[in-house]
Structure formats: C-alpha cells, structure tokens
Design a protein around this motif. Structure first.
Motif, PDB file in Angstrom:
ATOM      1  N   VAL A 150      48.431  82.524   3.597  1.00 47.75           N
ATOM      2  CA  VAL A 150      48.400  81.092   3.918  1.00 47.75           C
ATOM      3  C   VAL A 150      47.843  80.296   2.734  1.00 47.75           C
ATOM      4  O   VAL A 150      48.421  79.295   2.301  1.00 47.75           O
ATOM      5  CB  VAL A 150      47.553  80.849   5.190  1.00 47.75           C
ATOM      6  CG1 VAL A 150      47.213  79.375   5.356  1.00 47.75           C
ATOM      7  CG2 VAL A 150      48.291  81.368   6.426  1.00 47.75           C
ATOM      8  N   MET A 151      46.735  80.776   2.197  1.00 45.04           N
ATOM      9  CA  MET A 151      46.113  80.054   1.074  1.00 45.04           C
ATOM     10  C   MET A 151      46.992  80.015  -0.152  1.00 45.04           C
ATOM     11  O   MET A 151      47.139  78.972  -0.794  1.00 45.04           O
ATOM     12  CB  MET A 151      44.798  80.734   0.696  1.00 45.04           C
ATOM     13  CG  MET A 151      43.613  80.267   1.496  1.00 45.04           C
ATOM     14  SD  MET A 151      42.120  81.056   0.874  1.00 45.04           S
ATOM     15  CE  MET A 151      42.086  80.468  -0.812  1.00 45.04           C
ATOM     16  N   VAL A 152      47.584  81.164  -0.501  1.00 42.99           N
ATOM     17  CA  VAL A 152      48.412  81.220  -1.712  1.00 42.99           C
ATOM     18  C   VAL A 152      49.630  80.312  -1.552  1.00 42.99           C
ATOM     19  O   VAL A 152      50.030  79.635  -2.505  1.00 42.99           O
ATOM     20  CB  VAL A 152      48.849  82.674  -2.018  1.00 42.99           C
ATOM     21  CG1 VAL A 152      49.870  82.708  -3.147  1.00 42.99           C
ATOM     22  CG2 VAL A 152      47.637  83.523  -2.378  1.00 42.99           C
ATOM     23  N   ASP A 153      50.194  80.263  -0.364  1.00 44.34           N
ATOM     24  CA  ASP A 153      51.330  79.368  -0.122  1.00 44.34           C
ATOM     25  C   ASP A 153      50.916  77.912  -0.292  1.00 44.34           C
ATOM     26  O   ASP A 153      51.544  77.144  -1.018  1.00 44.34           O
ATOM     27  CB  ASP A 153      51.885  79.628   1.289  1.00 44.34           C
ATOM     28  CG  ASP A 153      53.190  78.883   1.525  1.00 44.34           C
ATOM     29  OD1 ASP A 153      53.190  77.632   1.457  1.00 44.34           O
ATOM     30  OD2 ASP A 153      54.204  79.548   1.782  1.00 44.34           O
ATOM     31  N   ALA A 154      49.815  77.544   0.347  1.00 44.08           N
ATOM     32  CA  ALA A 154      49.345  76.144   0.289  1.00 44.08           C
ATOM     33  C   ALA A 154      48.973  75.734  -1.136  1.00 44.08           C
ATOM     34  O   ALA A 154      49.238  74.602  -1.553  1.00 44.08           O
ATOM     35  CB  ALA A 154      48.147  75.953   1.224  1.00 44.08           C
ATOM     36  N   ILE A 155      48.382  76.669  -1.889  1.00 47.59           N
ATOM     37  CA  ILE A 155      47.977  76.384  -3.273  1.00 47.59           C
ATOM     38  C   ILE A 155      49.197  76.405  -4.197  1.00 47.59           C
ATOM     39  O   ILE A 155      49.392  75.508  -5.017  1.00 47.59           O
ATOM     40  CB  ILE A 155      46.941  77.426  -3.754  1.00 47.59           C
ATOM     41  CG1 ILE A 155      45.628  77.267  -2.984  1.00 47.59           C
ATOM     42  CG2 ILE A 155      46.692  77.300  -5.258  1.00 47.59           C
ATOM     43  CD1 ILE A 155      44.669  78.446  -3.171  1.00 47.59           C
ATOM     44  N   GLY A 156      50.020  77.444  -4.033  1.00 50.44           N
ATOM     45  CA  GLY A 156      51.139  77.668  -4.957  1.00 50.44           C
ATOM     46  C   GLY A 156      52.118  76.513  -4.992  1.00 50.44           C
ATOM     47  O   GLY A 156      52.612  76.131  -6.054  1.00 50.44           O
ATOM     48  N   ARG A 157      52.383  75.917  -3.833  1.00 46.96           N
ATOM     49  CA  ARG A 157      53.365  74.830  -3.797  1.00 46.96           C
ATOM     50  C   ARG A 157      52.857  73.575  -4.463  1.00 46.96           C
ATOM     51  O   ARG A 157      53.640  72.654  -4.727  1.00 46.96           O
ATOM     52  CB  ARG A 157      53.804  74.558  -2.352  1.00 46.96           C
ATOM     53  CG  ARG A 157      52.685  74.121  -1.452  1.00 46.96           C
ATOM     54  CD  ARG A 157      53.092  74.218   0.007  1.00 46.96           C
ATOM     55  NE  ARG A 157      54.177  73.318   0.364  1.00 46.96           N
ATOM     56  CZ  ARG A 157      54.038  72.005   0.522  1.00 46.96           C
ATOM     57  NH1 ARG A 157      52.859  71.445   0.358  1.00 46.96           N
ATOM     58  NH2 ARG A 157      55.065  71.254   0.831  1.00 46.96           N
ATOM     59  N   LEU A 158      51.556  73.511  -4.766  1.00 41.24           N
ATOM     60  CA  LEU A 158      50.985  72.331  -5.418  1.00 41.24           C
ATOM     61  C   LEU A 158      50.991  72.445  -6.942  1.00 41.24           C
ATOM     62  O   LEU A 158      50.703  71.473  -7.638  1.00 41.24           O
ATOM     63  CB  LEU A 158      49.545  72.117  -4.938  1.00 41.24           C
ATOM     64  CG  LEU A 158      49.389  71.811  -3.449  1.00 41.24           C
ATOM     65  CD1 LEU A 158      47.916  71.821  -3.065  1.00 41.24           C
ATOM     66  CD2 LEU A 158      50.027  70.476  -3.105  1.00 41.24           C
ATOM     67  N   ILE A 159      51.283  73.636  -7.470  1.00 38.02           N
ATOM     68  CA  ILE A 159      51.311  73.803  -8.926  1.00 38.02           C
ATOM     69  C   ILE A 159      52.439  72.929  -9.473  1.00 38.02           C
ATOM     70  O   ILE A 159      53.575  72.999  -8.992  1.00 38.02           O
ATOM     71  CB  ILE A 159      51.537  75.284  -9.304  1.00 38.02           C
ATOM     72  CG1 ILE A 159      50.386  76.142  -8.766  1.00 38.02           C
ATOM     73  CG2 ILE A 159      51.661  75.444 -10.818  1.00 38.02           C
ATOM     74  CD1 ILE A 159      50.656  77.631  -8.859  1.00 38.02           C
ATOM     75  N   PRO A 160      52.117  72.092 -10.487  1.00 42.87           N
ATOM     76  CA  PRO A 160      53.145  71.184 -11.017  1.00 42.87           C
ATOM     77  C   PRO A 160      54.404  71.944 -11.427  1.00 42.87           C
ATOM     78  O   PRO A 160      54.327  72.965 -12.104  1.00 42.87           O
ATOM     79  CB  PRO A 160      52.459  70.561 -12.244  1.00 42.87           C
ATOM     80  CG  PRO A 160      51.001  70.647 -11.946  1.00 42.87           C
ATOM     81  CD  PRO A 160      50.820  71.909 -11.154  1.00 42.87           C
TER      82      PRO A 160
END
Ligand code: 6GU
Length: 231
Positions: A150-160
C-alpha cells in the motif's frame, strides 16, 4: 532529491510482494526507470538452523518475536550498498500513514521498509535502526507486507514522471483535503440514467465550478472531518 527512487523491503514472506509492483502504474514506474523495488528474504540473513528468524519472547507469553540478529544482519548488509533516508518499520502501533506522509516520502531517494510479523520485532532493532514506524490504519494485518505494498503504491505514483496527465495526482482525493467529484463517461444516457447536462455543456468554467461544488458537498456528507477553515 526526486526523479529516481529505490525502495528495499525486508520480509519473511517475499512472495507476497511479487505481484503488487508488477502491474499498472507501479510497472510503468519501474519500466520508466523511476522506481526500483527490491525484495529481500529475511531468512537469507539468519545464521540459525532451519533458517529460523523468530523465537519465544523473554518473560513468557503467547506469540513469537522476530529475532534481533537476522534483522541486524539484513539491515547492515543492505546499508553497505545504500545510505537510506529512512529505515521504516511497518507495524500496527506506528504513525498512521496518510497523503501528506506519502507526499513527503516520495521526495526521498532510498527507503528501507521492514515488514513486521508475529508479535513484532525485538525492541532493540526499533531502538537502534528504525527511523520511522508506520501503520496503514487501525486494524491488524497478519504481517507488514500488504501495508508495504500500500505504501509503495501511494508513494511510487507521486514520483515525478510516473503519472501522466490522465492520471495526475494533483486532482486526487485528499491532495486538497477534498474528495473527488463524481465522474461519467459514454454513453450520455443508459436506461434513462443521464449524465449531468453541465458536463456536456462545453463550458469549462461552469464545469470546474460544478466539480468544486460536488467535491465540497461530497466531503461534507462523507468526511466532514477533512474540512477545515479553508472550505
Ligand atoms: Cl504496517 N502491519 C500490520 N501487521 N498490521 C497493520 C499495519 C501494519 N497497519 C495496519 N495494520
């Protein structure tokens, strides 16, 4: 800062973490070279017989505890190759993960996530290696792996560069503390159920105003706790 991120994950059930990053937006982030996720099996770092990584707790009581040595071996071995911005322990008694935390973590370059299991990990690992403790909500999972996903998905999609215009994170629910407005696509009518006229009007100013109003209304109804003085 930014543009490339590596997330290493230590787990006793590495198989649980294969599929979550192999599809959709997470796959695209990897394919574009913007995000690397590596899964490490804690059992590869134990020196105990039969790949033991957990043991009974001192003082007695039900439930096993993840042993200090395999975790220290794993963490220090990975730290030889990488300087982590944070070493994060996933645990139900951590700080509750939310969008501002995802935003902040997406600015880091290297993260190490440690998935808890059983009754938790030996406190000395928390005292000497862990820089953040995170929970994804007030319920108990069998292990930290699904929380890590869950965390990696939420974080990963925010990477420019991970999201394109169609999937832009700027209009997500929660980014402005408002829920998203309702959305519609073809056909304009089915069984007499019509798409709101305003969305077909071509008047972009009015459409924008309608969406903002719908967002506000939806947030008032469903999540009044999100509303502050701004709205
Ligand atoms: Cl991070 N781990 C476990 N085991 N349960 C949880 C959690 C984490 N977050 C919410 N529940």
């Amino acid at each position: 800062m930014g543009l490339f991120m590596k997330i290493d994950i230590i787990s006793v059930v590495p198989d649980l973490l294969q599929s979550p990053f192999a599809h959709s937006i997470m796959k695209r982030a990897k394919d574009k070279g913007l995000l690397e996720v590596n899964i490490y099996n804690l059992r590869d770092y134990t020196t105990y017989a039969r790949a033991q990584v957990d043991d009974y707790q001192f003082g007695g009581g039900a439930g096993m505890v993840m042993m200090i040595e395999p975790l220290v071996n794993a963490i220090e071995s990975l730290q030889q190759n990488t300087t982590y911005d944070d070493v994060i322990f996933l645990t139900p008694d951590g700080n509750t993960f939310d969008q501002p935390m995802a935003n902040q973590l997406s600015l880091k370059n290297n993260l190490l996530l440690i998935c808890g299991h059983y009754k938790g990990i030996d406190q000395r690992v928390r005292d000497h290696f862990i820089t953040k403790e995170i929970s994804i909500g007030d319920y108990v999972l069998s292990g930290g792996e699904l929380a890590a996903a869950v965390m990696v998905d939420a974080i990963g999609r925010l990477i420019p560069g991970v999201l394109n215009n169609e999937t832009s994170a700027l209009t997500d629910s929660f980014q402005d503390n408002l829920l998203s407005p309702p959305v519609y696509t073809r056909p304009e009518e089915l069984r007499g159920w019509k798409v709101p006229d305003i969305l077909l009007s071509g008047n972009h100013a009015k459409i924008e105003a309608w969406r903002e109003e719908q967002s506000l209304q939806r947030t008032k109804e469903r999540r009044p706790d999100l509303l502050d003085d701004k709205h």
